[in-house]
Each structure stands twice: as structure tokens, then as C-alpha cells.
Design a protein around this motif. Structure first.
Motif, mmCIF file in Angstrom:
data_model
loop_
_atom_site.group_PDB
_atom_site.id
_atom_site.type_symbol
_atom_site.label_atom_id
_atom_site.label_comp_id
_atom_site.label_asym_id
_atom_site.label_seq_id
_atom_site.Cartn_x
_atom_site.Cartn_y
_atom_site.Cartn_z
ATOM 1 N N SER A 15 2.202 4.429 9.220
ATOM 2 C CA SER A 15 3.392 3.831 8.610
ATOM 3 C C SER A 15 3.034 2.880 7.469
ATOM 4 O O SER A 15 3.853 2.622 6.584
ATOM 5 C CB SER A 15 4.213 3.088 9.667
ATOM 6 O OG SER A 15 4.718 3.996 10.622
ATOM 7 N N ALA A 16 1.804 2.380 7.492
ATOM 8 C CA ALA A 16 1.355 1.466 6.441
ATOM 9 C C ALA A 16 0.825 2.202 5.206
ATOM 10 O O ALA A 16 0.544 1.587 4.180
ATOM 11 C CB ALA A 16 0.270 0.538 6.985
ATOM 12 N N TYR A 17 0.680 3.539 5.311
ATOM 13 C CA TYR A 17 0.235 4.304 4.151
ATOM 14 C C TYR A 17 1.258 4.150 3.024
ATOM 15 O O TYR A 17 2.472 4.100 3.282
ATOM 16 C CB TYR A 17 0.100 5.789 4.485
ATOM 17 C CG TYR A 17 -0.972 6.156 5.482
ATOM 18 C CD1 TYR A 17 -2.055 5.319 5.736
ATOM 19 C CD2 TYR A 17 -0.907 7.364 6.169
ATOM 20 C CE1 TYR A 17 -3.036 5.684 6.657
ATOM 21 C CE2 TYR A 17 -1.886 7.736 7.081
ATOM 22 C CZ TYR A 17 -2.942 6.884 7.326
ATOM 23 O OH TYR A 17 -3.902 7.240 8.234
ATOM 24 N N PRO A 18 0.809 4.140 1.791
ATOM 25 C CA PRO A 18 1.767 4.021 0.674
ATOM 26 C C PRO A 18 2.604 5.286 0.469
ATOM 27 O O PRO A 18 3.708 5.215 -0.065
ATOM 28 C CB PRO A 18 0.863 3.759 -0.541
ATOM 29 C CG PRO A 18 -0.472 4.310 -0.159
ATOM 30 C CD PRO A 18 -0.591 4.095 1.319
ATOM 31 N N GLU A 19 2.075 6.441 0.932
ATOM 32 C CA GLU A 19 2.781 7.699 0.698
ATOM 33 C C GLU A 19 3.818 7.984 1.794
ATOM 34 O O GLU A 19 3.615 7.640 2.950
ATOM 35 C CB GLU A 19 1.793 8.882 0.678
ATOM 36 C CG GLU A 19 0.642 8.737 -0.293
ATOM 37 C CD GLU A 19 -0.584 8.085 0.342
ATOM 38 O OE1 GLU A 19 -1.644 8.105 -0.300
ATOM 39 O OE2 GLU A 19 -0.472 7.556 1.482
ATOM 40 N N LYS A 48 9.022 7.311 7.710
ATOM 41 C CA LYS A 48 8.147 7.895 6.688
ATOM 42 C C LYS A 48 8.641 9.282 6.274
ATOM 43 O O LYS A 48 8.518 9.680 5.110
ATOM 44 C CB LYS A 48 6.710 8.010 7.204
ATOM 45 C CG LYS A 48 6.047 6.691 7.533
ATOM 46 C CD LYS A 48 5.761 5.864 6.289
ATOM 47 C CE LYS A 48 4.551 6.365 5.526
ATOM 48 N NZ LYS A 48 4.232 5.469 4.388
#
Length: 323
Positions: free
Chosen positions: A103-107, A151
Motif C-alpha cells: 500500500s505504500a508503493y507509489p504505483e 490500490k
């Protein structure tokens, strides 16, 4: 503008052929897939998608095997953009930890593929007290979908609707979900094959309910990959079970007399179709076989049973879906 003509897929179609057919649909997408070990259909699924995708996130519970999986893909496709994520699907705490990391990924995540399975194991309880096949194949995938729903929704555009794909099995026809055993596992009522059937029925029910609950904001699909010789059915515990039902012969080799076997590239094809074929957008919740829409068992497509399973699973994992 002329309509795009896509090929008709067959039993022999490979995952690479499907990916090539839908290259434009895959291009620029970010995909997370569970169960990507070498010598499994998940690894081949990830490899062919990585030919065109922006990012493929590979997951696994064993860091060394996960590294080997990534190396295998990059060895075949050096341009692949991959990322690894540790997740133990037999632990709800591990699912939460991995989901928080993802969930912390930028994508955003365009497609979530639930490929992992516990295999045909003897009766085993997870750290959370649930039967291992059900915990891995249904509870964990449900929780991961719930936690990554934001996401997925972030990937929605006017032209694209995010998808969640479960690798199911034709064995789902044997029996629907046993709600008593879902909540209270019982070793005296356990057989590996029936537990497997319960899980695969659960995936078909959940895929259909996801589309209904989200009002079409996320599309869910399930697939029958075919009968394939992979690391799961070559496992020590699985061999006697598969021999007992005739899938493997007395020597533990594939029974080619009564079953038509697919190669791993053929077995991964239907997953790629479920993830990207634009023709199935009009049939949310569909069950696919040989890379095209097929008919699932009535007990696995009943909306009332699906709603009951959804509510029961929310209670077990302690998470309520909100779209």
C-alpha cells in the motif's frame, strides 16, 4: 475505426500467446501475483506479463525461493521490471504486513492475481487456527484483496477497470463451501481433495460477489488452469492423494490415459486471459477454462451463498469491505 480482432484461444494456447495478443492491454500496468515459485504456473504468468507491464510484483513466503523466481524471470527477460514482496499466506498477520508494504508503493495496482495455494496437504492448522488450505486459498486472498482494494481502485480510469483473478480448479464442481468447517476445522471430517474443492468453490463465489459488492468498480474472475505437472502436485504429501484419485499412476507419474495434461506455459494462459482479455469485461465474475468463459457449478455461482460466504469471511478476518 475498425474493431480489434482478437484470436480464439484453445487448450494448446500458451500464456505467451495470450500476453502477445493483449500486449496493449498489459502495457503500462502494474500487477501483483502470489505464488511465483520456479516450476509453477505463477512464475510463467509473471514472466509473460512482465514482457509488457510497467511493474510485476512477485510474492512468496521464502526469501531464497522468491529471489530464484525473480532471477528466472530476469534471466529469460532482462528488461522485466519486477519487485519482490515477502508474504506468508498461512498467517493473517503476515498478509497485513505485506499489504501495508504494498500500500505504500507509489504505483497503483491494476491487477491482483491470487495464484498461490497450500497444496493437497494433510490436515494442518495455521497459526490463526484455520485449516491450511482454506486459510491460504481463501481467507488470505480475501484479506489481501480487501487491504489492497484502495490500490486497485486508484488504478480505475474511464478506459480501465481493475481486476482480481483467482486460480481456481474444475474440482470446485465436487462440493460447495462447508461453512461449519470454514469456521471450526475438524480433522475427523477432513480429506485433502474435499478441502481443495471447498477452497476452489470459495474462490468462484468470492469473485462473483466482488463485482456485485463493488458495483463493478473491481472485476473478479476465476480460472481453471488445467491438469498440470507443477511443484505443487509433485510435493511428497500430494503424490498419494493424486494417486488415490487416479491423476498420478502407481509410479507417481502423470496418468495420460484418463487425463489430458497441459504444459506450464499452457496452464498459465487462462490466468493471463482473465487478467487482460477486454472481451470478458461484460461478464464480471466469469469462470474461465482454456482462456475463455466457461460454465461454473451452480453451487459456486449462487448469489445467496456468495453473500453468506462474504459476510462469514469478513467476520473471520475481522475486516469489512467498504467501497
Amino acid at each position: 475505426m475498425a474493431a480489434v480482432e482478437y484470436p480464439t484461444f484453445t487448450f494448446e494456447t500458451t500464456a505467451e500467446e495470450v500476453a502477445d495478443a493483449f500486449a496493449e492491454q498489459i502495457r503500462g500496468k502494474n500487477v501483483l501475483i502470489t505464488g511465483t515459485s520456479v516450476n509453477g504456473i505463477g512464475n510463467e504468468t509473471a514472466r509473460v506479463i512482465a514482457k509488457y507491464a510497467n511493474l510485476v510484483i512477485l510474492t512468496g513466503h521464502n526469501e531464497e525461493r522468491l529471489k530464484l523466481a525473480e532471477e528466472a524471470i530476469k534471466g529469460s527477460l532482462p528488461t522485466a521490471n519486477t519487485r519482490t514482496l515477502i508474504i506468508d499466506l498461512s498467517s493473517l498477520a503476515s498478509v497485513r504486513k505485506a499489504a501495508a508494504e504494498a500500500s505504500a508503493y507509489p504505483e497503483p495496482i491494476h491487477v491482483l492475481i491470487h495464484n498461490a495455494a497450500a497444496g493437497l496437504t494433510p490436515f494442518t492448522l495455521t497459526v490463526d487456527g484455520y485449516e491450511a488450505q482454506m486459510a491460504t486459498g481463501h481467507l488470505a486472498s480475501f484479506l489481501l484483496t480487501k487491504l489492497l482494494a484502495p490500490k486497485l481502485l486508484a488504478a480505475k480510469t474511464a478506459e480501465f477497470t481493475p481486476r482480481v483473478v483467482w486460480v481456481s480448479s474444475s474440482i470446485h464442481v465436487l462440493e460447495s463451501v462447508n461453512f461449519e468447517l470454514l469456521k471450526t476445522p475438524d480433522a475427523t471430517k477432513y480429506t485433502p481433495i474435499m478441502a481443495y474443492a471447498h477452497v476452489k468453490s470459495a474462490t468462484v463465489l468470492t469473485a462473483g460477489e466482488l463485482g456485485r459488492r463493488s458495483k463493478g468498480a473491481i472485476l473478479g474472475y476465476t480460472v481453471h488452469p488445467g491438469v498440470i505437472s507443477t511443484n505443487i502436485n509433485q510435493a511428497k504429501d500430494a503424490i498419494p492423494v493424486l494417486q488415490a484419485v487416479g491423476v498420478l499412476d502407481a509410479e507417481g507419474k502423470p496418468d495420460s490415459t484418463n487425463y489430458k495434461w497441459k504444459t506450464i506455459p499452457q496452464g498459465a494462459a487462462t490466468t493471463v486471459a482473465a487478467a487482460f482479455d477486454p472481451r470478458i469485461s461484460a461478464t464480471p465474475g466469469a469462470y474461465l477454462d482454456d482462456s475463455k468463459v466457461a460454465e461454473a457449478a451452480a453451487h459456486s455461482t449462487d448469489p445467496a451463498t456468495a453473500a453468506k460466504l462474504w459476510t462469514a469471511t469478513e467476520e473471520i478476518v475481522g475486516e469489512k469491505f467498504e467501497f
